[in-house]
Design a protein around this motif. Structure first.
Motif, PDB file in Angstrom:
ATOM      1  N   THR A  22       0.788  -1.007  -0.005  1.00  0.00           N
ATOM      2  CA  THR A  22       0.183  -0.139  -0.119  1.00  0.00           C
ATOM      3  C   THR A  22       0.928   1.317   0.023  1.00  0.00           C
ATOM      4  N   ILE A  23       0.640   2.096  -0.800  1.00  0.00           N
ATOM      5  CA  ILE A  23       1.510   3.445  -0.927  1.00  0.00           C
ATOM      6  C   ILE A  23       0.913   4.173   0.238  1.00  0.00           C
ATOM      7  N   VAL A  24       2.153   4.638   0.989  1.00  0.00           N
ATOM      8  CA  VAL A  24       1.882   5.447   2.439  1.00  0.00           C
ATOM      9  C   VAL A  24       2.296   6.796   1.922  1.00  0.00           C
ATOM     10  N   ARG A  33      15.450  12.352 -14.865  1.00  0.00           N
ATOM     11  CA  ARG A  33      15.457  12.740 -16.046  1.00  0.00           C
ATOM     12  C   ARG A  33      14.350  12.713 -16.653  1.00  0.00           C
ATOM     13  N   ARG A  34      13.399  11.626 -16.545  1.00  0.00           N
ATOM     14  CA  ARG A  34      12.202  11.665 -16.829  1.00  0.00           C
ATOM     15  C   ARG A  34      11.084  11.925 -15.790  1.00  0.00           C
ATOM     16  N   PRO A  35       9.960  12.453 -16.226  1.00  0.00           N
ATOM     17  CA  PRO A  35       8.908  13.024 -15.106  1.00  0.00           C
ATOM     18  C   PRO A  35       8.468  11.493 -14.267  1.00  0.00           C
ATOM     19  N   ALA A  36       8.656  11.709 -12.942  1.00  0.00           N
ATOM     20  CA  ALA A  36       8.552  10.750 -12.155  1.00  0.00           C
ATOM     21  C   ALA A  36       8.016  10.908 -10.780  1.00  0.00           C
ATOM     22  N   ILE A  37       7.600  10.105 -10.009  1.00  0.00           N
ATOM     23  CA  ILE A  37       7.171  10.271  -8.635  1.00  0.00           C
ATOM     24  C   ILE A  37       7.964   9.352  -7.709  1.00  0.00           C
ATOM     25  N   LYS A  38       8.135   9.634  -6.718  1.00  0.00           N
ATOM     26  CA  LYS A  38       8.832   8.735  -5.463  1.00  0.00           C
ATOM     27  C   LYS A  38       7.563   8.421  -4.644  1.00  0.00           C
ATOM     28  N   LEU A  39       7.816   6.925  -4.494  1.00  0.00           N
ATOM     29  CA  LEU A  39       6.722   6.221  -3.762  1.00  0.00           C
ATOM     30  C   LEU A  39       7.510   5.533  -2.516  1.00  0.00           C
ATOM     31  N   ASP A  46       6.799  -8.063   7.645  1.00  0.00           N
ATOM     32  CA  ASP A  46       7.958  -8.760   7.183  1.00  0.00           C
ATOM     33  C   ASP A  46       8.968  -7.945   6.555  1.00  0.00           C
ATOM     34  N   LEU A  47       8.487  -7.108   5.596  1.00  0.00           N
ATOM     35  CA  LEU A  47       9.269  -6.321   4.826  1.00  0.00           C
ATOM     36  C   LEU A  47       9.424  -4.983   4.948  1.00  0.00           C
ATOM     37  N   GLY A  48       8.084  -4.242   5.458  1.00  0.00           N
ATOM     38  CA  GLY A  48       8.289  -2.833   6.091  1.00  0.00           C
ATOM     39  C   GLY A  48       7.826  -2.028   4.673  1.00  0.00           C
ATOM     40  N   VAL A  49       8.352  -0.781   4.770  1.00  0.00           N
ATOM     41  CA  VAL A  49       8.258   0.213   3.843  1.00  0.00           C
ATOM     42  C   VAL A  49       9.301   0.472   2.912  1.00  0.00           C
ATOM     43  N   LYS A  50       9.309   0.208   1.587  1.00  0.00           N
ATOM     44  CA  LYS A  50      10.194   0.266   0.669  1.00  0.00           C
ATOM     45  C   LYS A  50      10.006   1.556  -0.122  1.00  0.00           C
ATOM     46  N   LYS A  51      10.942   1.942  -0.817  1.00  0.00           N
ATOM     47  CA  LYS A  51      10.994   3.151  -1.643  1.00  0.00           C
ATOM     48  C   LYS A  51      10.988   2.901  -3.235  1.00  0.00           C
ATOM     49  N   SER A  52      10.659   3.623  -4.065  1.00  0.00           N
ATOM     50  CA  SER A  52      10.597   3.398  -5.520  1.00  0.00           C
ATOM     51  C   SER A  52      10.149   4.752  -6.286  1.00  0.00           C
ATOM     52  N   SER A  53      11.169   4.923  -7.446  1.00  0.00           N
ATOM     53  CA  SER A  53      10.793   5.849  -8.205  1.00  0.00           C
ATOM     54  C   SER A  53       9.989   5.471  -9.543  1.00  0.00           C
ATOM     55  N   ALA A  54       8.864   6.163  -9.918  1.00  0.00           N
ATOM     56  CA  ALA A  54       7.851   5.611 -10.928  1.00  0.00           C
ATOM     57  C   ALA A  54       7.604   6.542 -11.861  1.00  0.00           C
ATOM     58  N   GLN A  55       7.961   6.139 -13.045  1.00  0.00           N
ATOM     59  CA  GLN A  55       7.312   6.951 -14.182  1.00  0.00           C
ATOM     60  C   GLN A  55       5.814   6.921 -14.774  1.00  0.00           C
ATOM     61  N   ILE A  56       5.042   7.459 -13.716  1.00  0.00           N
ATOM     62  CA  ILE A  56       3.670   7.282 -13.878  1.00  0.00           C
ATOM     63  C   ILE A  56       2.809   8.661 -13.519  1.00  0.00           C
ATOM     64  N   THR A  57       3.643   9.571 -14.177  1.00  0.00           N
ATOM     65  CA  THR A  57       2.790  11.023 -14.008  1.00  0.00           C
ATOM     66  C   THR A  57       1.899  11.230 -15.086  1.00  0.00           C
ATOM     67  N   VAL A  58       1.653  10.592 -16.004  1.00  0.00           N
ATOM     68  CA  VAL A  58       0.573  10.604 -17.082  1.00  0.00           C
ATOM     69  C   VAL A  58      -0.795  10.268 -16.483  1.00  0.00           C
ATOM     70  N   GLU A  64      -3.364  11.555  -5.255  1.00  0.00           N
ATOM     71  CA  GLU A  64      -4.233  10.169  -5.419  1.00  0.00           C
ATOM     72  C   GLU A  64      -3.732   9.068  -5.226  1.00  0.00           C
ATOM     73  N   LEU A  65      -2.351   8.861  -4.961  1.00  0.00           N
ATOM     74  CA  LEU A  65      -1.786   7.606  -5.016  1.00  0.00           C
ATOM     75  C   LEU A  65      -1.833   6.963  -3.374  1.00  0.00           C
ATOM     76  N   VAL A  66      -1.527   7.676  -2.326  1.00  0.00           N
ATOM     77  CA  VAL A  66      -1.633   7.319  -1.168  1.00  0.00           C
ATOM     78  C   VAL A  66      -2.963   6.468  -0.686  1.00  0.00           C
ATOM     79  N   GLY A  67      -2.763   5.316  -0.276  1.00  0.00           N
ATOM     80  CA  GLY A  67      -3.702   4.347  -0.163  1.00  0.00           C
ATOM     81  C   GLY A  67      -3.978   3.290  -1.122  1.00  0.00           C
TER      82      GLY A  67
END
Length: 116
Positions: A22-24, A33-39, A46-58, A64-67
């Protein structure tokens, strides 16, 4: 469309650890370099919170992503994206223009569940 992917065994498939989280938190990533969002994605105890960069801006706005529940590969080595360390690969499919549509569950599922 032809499938040029090599055939793999079921054991090969099992090596890829795809989990639902779940995106928190979501933040703009203007220095990418390309439009992206930090998640920040919560995969449960077991795994906890992990980070990612995603090119999902379109298709997605930061607010609207949290939850939202998303699928991600959690057993790739971390990868430096500019000044941001990406720990997981959030999964998506291309739309007709090649823009990312996130892979989600069609019903709520417990955080950390593994794809099978």
């Amino acid at each position: 469309m032809m499938n040029d992917s090599p055939e793999i065994s079921f054991d090969d498939f099992l090596k890829v650890d795809v989990r639902i989280g779940t995106i928190v938190d979501a933040q703009p990533f203007p220095e990418a370099r390309r439009p992206a969002i930090k998640l920040w994605v919560d995969f449960g105890d077991d795994l906890g919170v992990k980070k990612s960069s995603a090119q999902i801006t379109v298709h997605y706005a930061v607010d609207e992503l949290v939850g939202k529940q998303v699928a991600a590969v959690v057993n790739f080595p971390p990868r430096q994206i500019g000044k941001f360390m990406s720990e997981i690969l959030v999964l998506g499919f291309p739309d007709e223009s090649g823009e990312v549509v996130l892979v989600t569950a069609d019903k709520p599922v417990p955080k950390g569940g593994r794809l099978y």
